[in-house]
Every structure is written in structure tokens, then in C-alpha cells.
Scaffold this motif. Structure first.
Motif, short mmCIF file in Angstrom:
data_model
loop_
_atom_site.label_atom_id
_atom_site.label_comp_id
_atom_site.label_asym_id
_atom_site.label_seq_id
_atom_site.Cartn_x
_atom_site.Cartn_y
_atom_site.Cartn_z
N GLY A 142 0.91 -1.23 0.01
CA GLY A 142 0.22 0.11 0.05
C GLY A 142 1.06 1.16 0.10
N GLY A 143 2.10 1.20 0.21
CA GLY A 143 2.99 2.28 0.26
C GLY A 143 2.29 3.21 1.67
N CYS A 144 2.64 4.49 1.31
CA CYS A 144 1.96 5.57 2.35
C CYS A 144 0.70 5.72 2.28
CB CYS A 144 2.75 6.64 2.31
SG CYS A 144 4.85 6.66 2.34
N PHE A 145 -0.15 5.10 1.37
CA PHE A 145 -1.69 5.19 1.10
C PHE A 145 -2.07 4.31 2.38
CE2 PHE A 145 -5.58 3.39 -0.48
CZ PHE A 145 -6.06 4.51 -0.90
N VAL A 146 -1.46 3.38 2.86
CA VAL A 146 -2.09 2.64 4.14
C VAL A 146 -1.15 2.83 5.22
CG1 VAL A 146 -2.33 0.08 4.74
CG2 VAL A 146 -2.97 0.70 2.23
N LYS A 147 -1.72 2.77 6.28
CA LYS A 147 -0.88 3.12 7.60
C LYS A 147 -0.62 1.54 8.57
CE LYS A 147 -0.20 6.49 8.12
NZ LYS A 147 1.10 7.27 7.70
N ASP A 148 0.26 1.59 9.16
CA ASP A 148 0.79 0.18 9.82
C ASP A 148 -0.46 0.35 11.09
OD1 ASP A 148 2.44 2.71 10.94
OD2 ASP A 148 2.76 0.80 12.39
N GLY A 182 3.71 1.70 3.90
CA GLY A 182 4.99 2.31 3.27
C GLY A 182 5.98 2.75 4.53
N HIS A 183 5.37 2.43 5.84
CA HIS A 183 6.28 2.54 7.17
C HIS A 183 5.87 1.80 8.00
CE1 HIS A 183 8.03 6.33 5.57
NE2 HIS A 183 6.90 6.68 5.17
N GLY A 184 6.34 1.06 8.73
CA GLY A 184 6.06 -0.05 9.85
C GLY A 184 5.97 -1.57 9.52
#
Length: 258
Positions: free
Chosen positions: A194-200, A237-239
């Protein structure tokens, strides 16, 4: 512009990153790549590591510099026969060089092509290293336009809003974290990146909203659900990676957003 034409663009050195609150950098022993089968996790430098997520699927994690609080950013290396594909290029050219060296020397599958999901620095920072080695990089034309006149010159190949790219399915669901954000799926592995479009799962807010369209994001998120209903693993995108619950978590954060 025809999607068959190469786009000359300028890559931002001072672009906007995606995360809001950076964690402290990890401390780890640096392990050099070897000719043997790579282990499931390898630290290539103090700010670059790679780990196996699924057969033929590797996650690369690169850390920002001190100015960005050593924020980690995820990307992918996808095995494809005797070569590999790179999704995201790291924060800077040196990190990209580490990833290219590892894919060639340890994975024994040199990177033949790369793509970036949007125009922020944590996605595009390594593009100059790929250009220097003749590795083509693809992006949406919107991404190309948004990095024009921002630093070093590079050449990007345009991506359609929905296309197959080797074993990957590339999809633009609409604006969200940024106006140009793509998601990428490996259908054979049940993976959605999801890249930064999706949050961890640990995210307590939507992160950097400087270029976000919070009003459009929920509708875009629903298009992702409809496009990839069989995704079993989701990588933000992170996590840390998770499952489809990360889409639900992102949706909840959007509902709570001011």
C-alpha cells in the motif's frame, strides 16, 4: 503525453516524506552480502536492511538521515526469474546502490527495473543511482510532473493507472496520502503493497498530510478493497506488515481525522 514516451524529470532532494513521528534508529551489526543463499534478514548498512516476506518477495527498509529523524521507509525487491524488480528506491542514492549490489551479489538476481509509488523523498531519493547504472525507473505521469524542477535530472518511464508490471499489478485508486499514490499487488503471493496510502497497525494518525486529500482518501481506499479482495498480506509504506486489517485501521484513522 503518450505513455510510450520517456519523461525527463527532476528528482527532489528536499522532497516531502510520509511519516509524521519518527522512531529512533535501530542498532545492528552490518553484514556484508555473500555468494551464498541470503539469510531471511540481512543488514546491508546501518540504515539499510532487507528481510524475506514471502517466497521471492523481500522487503527493504531504509532509514532517513538525522534531519528526518532516521524515519524508516519500506519498499520491495521482487524476484523474477534471473532478475528482480525494485519497488521504491530508498531515501538517497547510496541506499539504492546497496540494494542494487545486494540483489546482484547475494540474491544473484540483478535489478532490471524499478518503480516508485509517489513523489515523496522516501520513494524517489535513490533514483539517481539507478539512472547511473542504467536501470529504468517507472512512475505515473502525475508523479513525474510533481518532481519537475526539483534538483537532479533523471528519466522516468510512464506507468498507466492500471497495468501489469512483470508479476505485479499496479493500480492508482485515486488521491489519498498524495495526489499520485499508487498501490502494488503481487497476486500470486496474496500481497498488497500500500505504500504510504496504507498505515501500519501502530499508527495513531495519518502522518504527514501536507499533500494529502483526506476527503478523497476513503473512496480511494474502497477502490483498493474492490480491486484486490484476495490480499492476505498488506505492507504499508512505514512500519510492520499485517493483513487486510491495516485497510480497516487506515479507514478508522480517516474517520477520526479532523
Amino acid at each position: 503525453m503518450s505513455p510510450r514516451l520517456l519523461l525527463s524529470v527532476v528528482v527532489a532532494w528536499l522532497g516531502v516524506a510520509c511519516a509524521a513521528v519518527p522512531p529512533p534508529p535501530p542498532t545492528a551489526r552490518v553484514i556484508e552480502p555473500s555468494a551464498a543463499e541470503p539469510p531471511d534478514e540481512v543488514v546491508l548498512a546501518e540504515d539499510v536492511r532487507v528481510y524475506r516476506l514471502a517466497p521471492g518477495v523481500w522487503v527493504h527498509v531504509t532509514l532517513a538521515g538525522k534531519a528526518w529523524g532516521h524515519t524508516p521507509a519500506n519498499g520491495l525487491i521482487i524476484e523474477e526469474g534471473a532478475s528482480s524488480l525494485l519497488v521504491e528506491t530508498g531515501w538517497n542514492p547510496r541506499q539504492a546502490e546497496r540494494l542494487l549490489d545486494w540483489a546482484r551479489d547475494a540474491l544473484h538476481r540483478p535489478v532490471r527495473a524499478a518503480l516508485v509509488t509517489h513523489f515523496h523523498l522516501d520513494r524517489i531519493g535513490g533514483i539517481p543511482a539507478l539512472g547511473a547504472r542504467g536501470v529504468p525507473v517507472s512512475a505515473r505521469e502525475e508523479t513525474a510532473r510533481r518532481v519537475v524542477a526539483r534538483g537532479m535530472t533523471a528519466t522516468l518511464q510512464p506507468l498507466a493507472d492500471a497495468q501489469e508490471w512483470g508479476p505485479l499489478s499496479v493500480f492508482f485508486p485515486g488521491a489519498g496520502h498524495s495526489p499520485d499514490n499508487l498501490v502494488v499487488a503481487h497476486r500470486d503471493r496474496g500481497l498488497l503493497y500500500g505504500g504510504c496510502f496504507v498505515k501500519d497497525a501502530s499508527a495513531r494518525d495519518l502522518g504527514n498530510l501536507e499533500d494529502a486529500d483526506v476527503a478523497a482518501w476513503p473512496r480511494s481506499l474502497e477502490r483498493v478493497r474492490q480491486r484486490f479482495p484476495d490480499a492476505r498480506q498488506v505492507l504499508p509504506g512505514h512500519g510492520a506488515p499485517g493483513g487486510p486489517e491495516l485497510l480497516t485501521h487506515t479507514q478508522a484513522l480517516l474517520r477520526a481525522a479532523p
